[in-house]
Design a protein around this motif. Structure first.
Motif, PDB file in Angstrom:
ATOM      1  N   THR A   1       9.792  -6.849   4.076  1.00 39.83           N
ATOM      2  CA  THR A   1      11.062  -7.514   4.350  1.00 39.83           C
ATOM      3  C   THR A   1      11.046  -8.856   3.628  1.00 39.83           C
ATOM      4  OG1 THR A   1      11.099  -6.516   6.544  1.00 39.83           O
ATOM      5  CG2 THR A   1      12.606  -8.350   6.163  1.00 39.83           C
TER       6      THR A   1
ATOM      7  N   VAL B   1       3.833   3.317  11.337  1.00 38.64           N
ATOM      8  CA  VAL B   1       4.289   2.161  12.101  1.00 38.64           C
ATOM      9  C   VAL B   1       3.848   0.851  11.439  1.00 38.64           C
ATOM     10  CG1 VAL B   1       4.012   0.987  14.328  1.00 38.64           C
ATOM     11  CG2 VAL B   1       4.474   3.447  14.255  1.00 38.64           C
ATOM     12  N   HIS B   2       2.755   0.909  10.678  1.00 40.94           N
ATOM     13  CA  HIS B   2       2.256  -0.323  10.056  1.00 40.94           C
ATOM     14  C   HIS B   2       3.141  -0.775   8.889  1.00 40.94           C
ATOM     15  CE1 HIS B   2       0.768   1.857   6.558  1.00 40.94           C
ATOM     16  NE2 HIS B   2       0.185   2.737   7.355  1.00 40.94           N
ATOM     17  N   GLY B   3       2.877  -1.978   8.396  1.00 40.78           N
ATOM     18  CA  GLY B   3       3.643  -2.540   7.296  1.00 40.78           C
ATOM     19  C   GLY B   3       2.977  -2.306   5.951  1.00 40.78           C
ATOM     20  N   SER B   4       3.352  -3.119   4.959  1.00 45.25           N
ATOM     21  CA  SER B   4       2.936  -2.883   3.577  1.00 45.25           C
ATOM     22  C   SER B   4       1.546  -3.439   3.264  1.00 45.25           C
ATOM     23  CB  SER B   4       3.974  -3.477   2.635  1.00 45.25           C
ATOM     24  OG  SER B   4       4.188  -4.838   2.959  1.00 45.25           O
TER      25      SER B   4
ATOM     26  N   LEU C   1      -2.678   0.306  14.891  1.00 46.80           N
ATOM     27  CA  LEU C   1      -1.597   0.757  14.014  1.00 46.80           C
ATOM     28  C   LEU C   1      -2.032   1.723  12.917  1.00 46.80           C
ATOM     29  CD1 LEU C   1       0.420  -2.552  13.433  1.00 46.80           C
ATOM     30  CD2 LEU C   1       0.932  -0.671  15.000  1.00 46.80           C
TER      31      LEU C   1
ATOM     32  N   PRO D   1      -0.034  -6.304   2.457  1.00 41.64           N
ATOM     33  CA  PRO D   1      -0.213  -6.946   1.139  1.00 41.64           C
ATOM     34  C   PRO D   1      -1.643  -7.422   0.903  1.00 41.64           C
ATOM     35  CG  PRO D   1       1.220  -8.258   2.607  1.00 41.64           C
ATOM     36  CD  PRO D   1       0.999  -6.946   3.279  1.00 41.64           C
ATOM     37  N   ASP D   2      -2.387  -7.683   1.987  1.00 40.25           N
ATOM     38  CA  ASP D   2      -3.771  -8.178   1.819  1.00 40.25           C
ATOM     39  C   ASP D   2      -4.696  -7.143   1.190  1.00 40.25           C
ATOM     40  OD1 ASP D   2      -3.279  -6.806   4.248  1.00 40.25           O
ATOM     41  OD2 ASP D   2      -5.036  -7.653   5.226  1.00 40.25           O
TER      42      ASP D   2
ATOM     43  N   ASP E   1     -10.787   0.453   7.777  1.00 40.58           N
ATOM     44  CA  ASP E   1     -10.135   0.028   9.023  1.00 40.58           C
ATOM     45  C   ASP E   1     -10.627   0.850  10.214  1.00 40.58           C
ATOM     46  OD1 ASP E   1      -8.656   2.029   7.460  1.00 40.58           O
ATOM     47  OD2 ASP E   1      -7.397   2.125   9.246  1.00 40.58           O
TER      48      ASP E   1
ATOM     49  N   PRO F   1       5.990   1.845   3.939  1.00 36.34           N
ATOM     50  CA  PRO F   1       6.346   0.532   4.482  1.00 36.34           C
ATOM     51  C   PRO F   1       7.131  -0.292   3.473  1.00 36.34           C
ATOM     52  CG  PRO F   1       4.012   0.627   3.919  1.00 36.34           C
ATOM     53  CD  PRO F   1       4.536   2.017   3.750  1.00 36.34           C
ATOM     54  N   LEU F   2       8.106  -1.031   3.952  1.00 40.30           N
ATOM     55  CA  LEU F   2       8.916  -1.886   3.094  1.00 40.30           C
ATOM     56  C   LEU F   2       8.661  -3.338   3.462  1.00 40.30           C
ATOM     57  CD1 LEU F   2      12.304   0.080   3.278  1.00 40.30           C
ATOM     58  CD2 LEU F   2      10.398   0.408   1.698  1.00 40.30           C
TER      59      LEU F   2
ATOM     60  N   ILE G   1       0.817  -1.218   0.000  1.00 40.17           N
ATOM     61  CA  ILE G   1       0.000   0.000   0.000  1.00 40.17           C
ATOM     62  C   ILE G   1       0.849   1.266   0.000  1.00 40.17           C
ATOM     63  CG2 ILE G   1      -1.981  -1.085   1.156  1.00 40.17           C
ATOM     64  CD1 ILE G   1      -1.035   0.319   3.774  1.00 40.17           C
TER      65      ILE G   1
ATOM     66  N   ALA H   1      -6.492   1.432   1.508  1.00 38.96           N
ATOM     67  CA  ALA H   1      -5.530   1.768   2.569  1.00 38.96           C
ATOM     68  C   ALA H   1      -5.833   3.111   3.223  1.00 38.96           C
ATOM     69  CB  ALA H   1      -4.121   1.780   1.990  1.00 38.96           C
TER      70      ALA H   1
ATOM     71  N   GLU I   1       8.012   7.633   9.332  1.00 38.11           N
ATOM     72  CA  GLU I   1       7.290   6.527   8.704  1.00 38.11           C
ATOM     73  C   GLU I   1       6.005   6.225   9.454  1.00 38.11           C
ATOM     74  OE1 GLU I   1       9.576   2.912   9.053  1.00 38.11           O
ATOM     75  OE2 GLU I   1      10.073   3.339  11.114  1.00 38.11           O
TER      76      GLU I   1
END
Ligand code: NAI
Ligand code: MG
Length: 345
Positions: free
Chosen positions: A80, A272-275, A254, A277-278, A327, A77-78, A21, A285, A270
């Motif tokens: 990993t 705090v949440h991640g990318s 988050l 993918p879902d 969300d 977000p990256l 996202i 987003a 940044e």
């Protein structure tokens, strides 16, 4: 100053849209900042999977060079990559730029949650403590992991640096109180040096900023029973890791949690949440956390009026207009939420 302005007043800054996202929420943030006349001159760089695809590294040298030049980055977000021996991009950035302070504010955004009117700032030491991870096992008999040993390290200088940061940040934002959080009753050396240093430094700020202290376990309980008694909290690495998630939980998780990693050589902002993918590519987003991170970046470069305006329009859109992404219980797409923000400016 840790950043520079061009002759036209613009501030060069690295922008890493990131994975999943990342590009969708970055697009929103860039549009909103432009309409607010935020003076950033973006240098767009790759990271995460995009970096791996381009050159086999989730943190390409060109991206590092850009941050070395601008000393300022807004990072999506990256993802990993699993396997392949990739080290965490976040840890590499922290080490490379000595990002010793992790700043995590928690502010209630949407009314009707479990707690109302939360407005807390957590300052976490980012380089020392148990995270130095001098770890090893001692084998006993046929069990290679019979004994596990870890050595933490906190330094006087490291404690001074992070506690100074917390007090100065409190002053800058007109805050009233700094709470030192520790476990000096048990870890008398490791966290005792932090408490001792903090109490000593508090004298310098007497009459300007109040200072008190709490033991970590009691603090965790008090944050849930009565979070309003706290203002700025400063603590060592592991306790800060845990408490920063706790305070994100107080304001609904988050989706709205921004973070800043600040050092002497650079500062990186940044969500705090991640990318996620879902939901990537579906227009669902919530850009709020990255928007709030951009707000911290504006604070950092002294553009406090624009930062305040940004936070205000987010409040208006979420609360008065009631435009929210899924969300947060709404139905708005990322684009609809962005349009509502732009309309409020
Ligand atoms: P995540 O934070 O990406 O997602 C957790 C859940 O929250 C998902 O259901 C997601 O859809 C939702 N979510 C997260 N951000 C949202 C937003 N802005 N709006 C709406 N919903 C949102 O965590 P997950 O799934 O554990 O990690 C996914 C990837 O992100 C992994 O590759 C992980 O390594 C990476 N990651 C990167 C971080 C960074 O770059 N700072 C931080 C955390 C994870
Ligand atoms: Mg954590």
């Amino acid at each position: 100053m840790m950043f520079e302005r061009n002759s036209d007043g613009m501030i060069p800054a690295t922008l890493i849209p990131g994975d999943g996202i990342g590009p969708e929420i970055t697009q929103c943030v860039v549009a909103v900042l432009a309409k607010l006349d935020a003076p950033f001159d973006w240098d767009v760089q790759q990271g995460g999977l995009a970096g791996v695809a381009a050159g086999g590294d989730p943190l390409p040298e060109a991206t590092l060079n850009s941050i070395r030049r601008t000393k300022l980055a807004l990072k999506g977000p990256l993802t990993t990559p699993v396997g392949g021996g990739f080290r965490s991009v976040n840890v590499r950035l922290r080490e490379e730029f000595h990002l010793y302070a992790n700043l995590r504010p928690a502010h209630s955004l949407v009314p009707g949650g479990r707690f109302e009117n939360i407005d807390l700032i957590l300052v976490r030491e980012n380089l020392e403590g148990l995270y130095v991870a001098f770890e090893h096992y001692i084998a006993v008999g046929d069990d290679p992991h019979a004994v596990a040993i870890s050595t933490g390290m906190n330094t006087r200088d490291g404690a001074k640096r992070i506690i100074r940061f917390a007090f100065e940040h409190a002053l800058k934002l007109g805050r009233k109180k700094v709470t030192l959080v520790h476990k000096a009753n048990v870890l008398k050396a490791l966290t005792g040096v932090f408490l001792e240093t903090g109490r000593e430094m508090a004298k310098e700020y007497e009459g300007r900023i109040e200072c008190d202290d709490r033991i970590i376990d009691a603090c965790a309980m008090q944050l849930v029973l009565n979070p309003w008694q706290f203002d700025v909290i400063v603590t060592t690495n592991l306790f800060g890791d845990i408490l920063s998630d706790l305070i994100a939980g107080l304001v609904g998780g988050l989706g709205a949690a921004p973070g800043a990693n600040i050092g002497e050589k650079a500062a990186i902002f940044e969500a705090v949440h991640g990318s996620a993918p879902d939901i990537a590519g579906k227009g669902l987003a919530n850009p709020t956390a990255l928007l709030l991170a951009a707000g911290l970046m504006l604070d950092h470069v002294g553009e406090v009026a624009i930062a305040t305006k940004l936070r205000h329009i987010i409040d208006m859109v979420l609360t008065t207009d009631g435009v929210r992404t899924r969300d947060l219980g709404g139905t708005a797409s990322t684009q609809e939420f962005t349009t509502a923000l732009l309309a409020r400016i």
